[in-house]
Motif scaffolding. Structure first.
Motif, PDB file in Angstrom:
ATOM      1  N   THR A 112      22.255 -56.852  50.676  1.00 40.67           N
ATOM      2  CA  THR A 112      21.742 -57.298  51.972  1.00 40.67           C
ATOM      3  C   THR A 112      22.815 -57.088  53.035  1.00 40.67           C
ATOM      4  O   THR A 112      23.978 -57.450  52.831  1.00 40.67           O
ATOM      5  CB  THR A 112      21.362 -58.786  51.920  1.00 40.67           C
ATOM      6  OG1 THR A 112      20.330 -58.960  50.936  1.00 40.67           O
ATOM      7  CG2 THR A 112      20.860 -59.271  53.265  1.00 40.67           C
ATOM      8  N   THR A 128      23.254 -48.464  60.851  1.00 38.49           N
ATOM      9  CA  THR A 128      22.420 -49.573  61.333  1.00 38.49           C
ATOM     10  C   THR A 128      22.876 -50.057  62.711  1.00 38.49           C
ATOM     11  O   THR A 128      22.650 -51.214  63.077  1.00 38.49           O
ATOM     12  CB  THR A 128      22.441 -50.745  60.329  1.00 38.49           C
ATOM     13  OG1 THR A 128      23.796 -51.106  60.049  1.00 38.49           O
ATOM     14  CG2 THR A 128      21.735 -50.377  59.039  1.00 38.49           C
ATOM     15  N   GLN A 159      19.237 -51.404  66.537  1.00 45.29           N
ATOM     16  CA  GLN A 159      18.658 -52.681  66.124  1.00 45.29           C
ATOM     17  C   GLN A 159      17.427 -52.486  65.235  1.00 45.29           C
ATOM     18  O   GLN A 159      17.257 -53.174  64.219  1.00 45.29           O
ATOM     19  CB  GLN A 159      18.272 -53.497  67.372  1.00 45.29           C
ATOM     20  CG  GLN A 159      17.673 -54.864  67.062  1.00 45.29           C
ATOM     21  CD  GLN A 159      18.659 -55.819  66.415  1.00 45.29           C
ATOM     22  OE1 GLN A 159      19.861 -55.708  66.640  1.00 45.29           O
ATOM     23  NE2 GLN A 159      18.159 -56.742  65.618  1.00 45.29           N
ATOM     24  N   GLU A 160      16.559 -51.541  65.590  1.00 47.70           N
ATOM     25  CA  GLU A 160      15.348 -51.293  64.798  1.00 47.70           C
ATOM     26  C   GLU A 160      15.703 -50.796  63.399  1.00 47.70           C
ATOM     27  O   GLU A 160      15.110 -51.205  62.398  1.00 47.70           O
ATOM     28  CB  GLU A 160      14.468 -50.271  65.532  1.00 47.70           C
ATOM     29  CG  GLU A 160      13.134 -50.004  64.848  1.00 47.70           C
ATOM     30  CD  GLU A 160      12.280 -49.021  65.636  1.00 47.70           C
ATOM     31  OE1 GLU A 160      11.476 -48.318  64.997  1.00 47.70           O
ATOM     32  OE2 GLU A 160      12.434 -48.960  66.873  1.00 47.70           O
ATOM     33  N   GLN A 161      16.699 -49.906  63.338  1.00 47.21           N
ATOM     34  CA  GLN A 161      17.167 -49.382  62.055  1.00 47.21           C
ATOM     35  C   GLN A 161      17.759 -50.507  61.198  1.00 47.21           C
ATOM     36  O   GLN A 161      17.559 -50.569  59.989  1.00 47.21           O
ATOM     37  CB  GLN A 161      18.211 -48.296  62.314  1.00 47.21           C
ATOM     38  CG  GLN A 161      18.507 -47.419  61.132  1.00 47.21           C
ATOM     39  CD  GLN A 161      17.586 -46.227  61.026  1.00 47.21           C
ATOM     40  OE1 GLN A 161      16.378 -46.369  61.202  1.00 47.21           O
ATOM     41  NE2 GLN A 161      18.149 -45.079  60.738  1.00 47.21           N
ATOM     42  N   TYR A 162      18.489 -51.407  61.853  1.00 48.54           N
ATOM     43  CA  TYR A 162      19.102 -52.533  61.145  1.00 48.54           C
ATOM     44  C   TYR A 162      18.037 -53.433  60.520  1.00 48.54           C
ATOM     45  O   TYR A 162      18.148 -53.847  59.361  1.00 48.54           O
ATOM     46  CB  TYR A 162      19.982 -53.340  62.104  1.00 48.54           C
ATOM     47  CG  TYR A 162      20.476 -54.646  61.525  1.00 48.54           C
ATOM     48  CD1 TYR A 162      21.488 -54.665  60.572  1.00 48.54           C
ATOM     49  CD2 TYR A 162      19.916 -55.858  61.916  1.00 48.54           C
ATOM     50  CE1 TYR A 162      21.930 -55.856  60.029  1.00 48.54           C
ATOM     51  CE2 TYR A 162      20.342 -57.054  61.369  1.00 48.54           C
ATOM     52  CZ  TYR A 162      21.358 -57.050  60.431  1.00 48.54           C
ATOM     53  OH  TYR A 162      21.790 -58.242  59.884  1.00 48.54           O
ATOM     54  N   GLU A 163      16.997 -53.751  61.302  1.00 48.90           N
ATOM     55  CA  GLU A 163      15.939 -54.629  60.792  1.00 48.90           C
ATOM     56  C   GLU A 163      15.174 -53.975  59.645  1.00 48.90           C
ATOM     57  O   GLU A 163      14.778 -54.639  58.684  1.00 48.90           O
ATOM     58  CB  GLU A 163      14.996 -54.988  61.934  1.00 48.90           C
ATOM     59  CG  GLU A 163      15.636 -55.893  62.987  1.00 48.90           C
ATOM     60  CD  GLU A 163      14.760 -56.081  64.214  1.00 48.90           C
ATOM     61  OE1 GLU A 163      13.650 -55.484  64.250  1.00 48.90           O
ATOM     62  OE2 GLU A 163      15.177 -56.814  65.130  1.00 48.90           O
ATOM     63  N   GLN A 164      14.992 -52.668  59.723  1.00 52.34           N
ATOM     64  CA  GLN A 164      14.235 -51.959  58.697  1.00 52.34           C
ATOM     65  C   GLN A 164      15.006 -51.836  57.389  1.00 52.34           C
ATOM     66  O   GLN A 164      14.416 -51.872  56.305  1.00 52.34           O
ATOM     67  CB  GLN A 164      13.852 -50.560  59.214  1.00 52.34           C
ATOM     68  CG  GLN A 164      12.980 -49.765  58.250  1.00 52.34           C
ATOM     69  CD  GLN A 164      12.603 -48.410  58.822  1.00 52.34           C
ATOM     70  OE1 GLN A 164      12.869 -48.109  59.984  1.00 52.34           O
ATOM     71  NE2 GLN A 164      11.967 -47.577  58.004  1.00 52.34           N
ATOM     72  N   HIS A 165      16.359 -51.700  57.482  1.00 46.21           N
ATOM     73  CA  HIS A 165      17.167 -51.447  56.290  1.00 46.21           C
ATOM     74  C   HIS A 165      18.196 -52.546  56.031  1.00 46.21           C
ATOM     75  O   HIS A 165      19.211 -52.296  55.384  1.00 46.21           O
ATOM     76  CB  HIS A 165      17.878 -50.095  56.418  1.00 46.21           C
ATOM     77  CG  HIS A 165      16.942 -48.934  56.536  1.00 46.21           C
ATOM     78  ND1 HIS A 165      16.244 -48.429  55.462  1.00 46.21           N
ATOM     79  CD2 HIS A 165      16.575 -48.193  57.613  1.00 46.21           C
ATOM     80  CE1 HIS A 165      15.499 -47.414  55.861  1.00 46.21           C
ATOM     81  NE2 HIS A 165      15.689 -47.245  57.166  1.00 46.21           N
ATOM     82  N   SER A 166      17.931 -53.759  56.526  1.00 46.04           N
ATOM     83  CA  SER A 166      18.891 -54.847  56.306  1.00 46.04           C
ATOM     84  C   SER A 166      18.990 -55.217  54.827  1.00 46.04           C
ATOM     85  O   SER A 166      20.014 -55.715  54.370  1.00 46.04           O
ATOM     86  CB  SER A 166      18.506 -56.076  57.127  1.00 46.04           C
ATOM     87  OG  SER A 166      17.216 -56.538  56.746  1.00 46.04           O
TER      88      SER A 166
END
Length: 445
Positions: A323, A345, A348-355
């Motif tokens: 995580t 990441t 922000q969108e990439q971070y939320e998708q691959h957190s």
């Protein structure tokens, strides 16, 4: 300037691999030890040279951290020491600081040495910051009156005034470091030995320390500086020693030494592959497979055009879910200047998708736009971490590639452009009022 500060002759240090820590002895152990003592003395005499020094031990369970290292350093010189992890840099400094003894060879030290090899080196945890300042000064052979003169300056530099009478065992690592460096740099040793410990501090404190070391060097004192920060090496040192696998492979002017260090040992085909034994155990569950540089046609290459887009690709495997993982790149020049750092990441969108990433195989790619990098050679490093929690893997010098500036903006001018970037910027030239022939004649009158 010709007076000798340090002389190292055929220096070597051997360590035993996997030595178990000694346990507390029982009364029975003490009796057995006293009976065996005469036999140990006979064995030690058999394993020593005529001067009493120990013969090196041979075998696969022993490793040479240093071997056949020789050099001279004169008073007032500022010398850098660089090399990959495990090259023997810290071992060399520990021998010169009299923390450990060499297995073979000798080192002469002319002058008192101030060392900063680990956070709080030489500090007693039960003593206060004030008491440790005086203790360290006494170890350096300074009189109390000399320490009194420097005391306020040390405390001000360390920024721990409010805690100066608190036992240092209650200090945070940052406070420990600040005071340790302040003591080492201000108590006027003739020779200052500094390891990569400065990497522990924040960016502002690192700048402050580098500024102090620069002033120490200008005062004519000898400085031996180990760092992975090539910019700091180039800024502070005149000459640099390059160590590799315990041996001194080069001593040269710092720009040349840094260029050699950063350019040697990398994949020259635009790709670096890792084998399992190259990855430290604490990287688990992250295992890097490869890092690659691809051109605009998707080919893995080591030379690219600045006028074309570039793709940086990191292939890796997760053997367990993680995580908050972020995988990124460092890009720097072969002179040690960082160009940029970027993670997969950052968006922000990439971070939320691959957190949250499940176990499996992954490839993280980023694209460098065309007309961005200037001509020259670049070092690519990678990092896999969870922000402020854990670093899984880092290799700051994974591979090297070259940028060719043919067709880049400004090539009609036969000149070198300064800086690592060469962007094609959108310029507009606006003529507010063109001068006509009538206006020109009236101006002449």
């Amino acid at each position: 300037m010709n007076e000798l500060a340090i002389r190292v002759e055929d220096l070597g240090k051997q360590y035993t691999i996997g030595t178990s820590p000694e346990r507390y002895q029982t009364f029975r152990d003490s009796i057995a030890g006293s009976i065996a003592a005469p036999f140990r003395r006979i064995r030690d005499l058999a394993n020593s040279y005529g001067d009493g020094s120990q013969k090196p031990i041979t075998g696969s369970d022993h490793i040479w951290a240093l071997r056949h290292v020789s050099f001279d350093i004169h008073k007032g010189q500022v010398i850098g020491v660089i090399g990959r992890n495990g090259a023997g840099k810290s071992t060399l400094l520990k021998i010169l600081s009299r923390i450990t003894e060499p297995t073979e060879g000798q080192a002469e030290i002319h002058g008192r040495v101030g060392s900063l090899l680990e956070v709080g080196t030489g500090f007693h945890p039960e003593l206060t910051g004030r008491e440790n300042i005086y203790l360290n000064g006494a170890i350096l052979g300074m009189k109390r009156s000399e320490i009194d003169q420097k005391f306020d300056e040390i405390v001000a530099f360390s920024e721990v005034e409010k805690f100066i009478d608190t036992p240092v065992k209650r200090y945070s690592s940052g406070m420990y470091l600040r005071l340790a460096f302040a003591v080492a740099a201000h108590l006027e040793p003739e020779i200052l030995v500094v390891d990569e410990v400065l990497a522990v501090g924040d960016a502002e404190f690192q700048r402050k320390c580098l500024g102090k070391m620069s002033s120490v060097a200008q005062e004519g004192r000898t400085v031996l500086f180990v760092s992975h920060n090539m910019s700091a090496i180039l800024r502070l040192t005149h000459e640099t020693l390059v160590l590799e696998k315990g041996e001194l492979i080069m001593r040269s002017q710092s720009p040349k030494a840094v260029e050699h260090y950063l350019s040697s040992g990398y994949a020259q085909l635009g790709e670096r592959l890792w084998t399992r034994d190259e990855i430290p155990p604490n990287a688990h569950p992250f295992y890097p497979q490869a890092v690659r540089v691809r051109d605009s046609h998707g080919r893995v290459v080591d030379t690219l055009r600045s006028t074309e887009p570039i793709t940086l690709e990191i292939e890796y495997r997760l053997e367990a879910p993680i995580t908050g993982l972020r995988v990124g790149v460092y890009l720097m020049t072969t002179r040690g200047e960082f160009v940029f750092t970027s993670f997969d990441t950052d968006d922000q969108e990439q971070y939320e998708q691959h957190s949250f990433r499940q176990a499996g195989k992954y490839i993280s790619r980023c694209h460098i736009p065309s007309d961005f990098l200037n001509e020259g050679r670049y070092i690519l490093g990678i990092n896999a971490s969870t922000y402020k929690i854990r670093r899984y893997f880092q290799d700051e010098q994974a591979l090297i590639f070259t940028i060719d500036s043919t067709g880049a903006p400004g090539m009609q001018w036969i000149e070198s452009r300064l800086g690592p970037v060469r962007p094609r910027l959108d310029w507009k030239i606006e003529v507010n009022q063109p001068i006509t022939s009538d206006m020109s004649s009236s101006m002449e009158n």
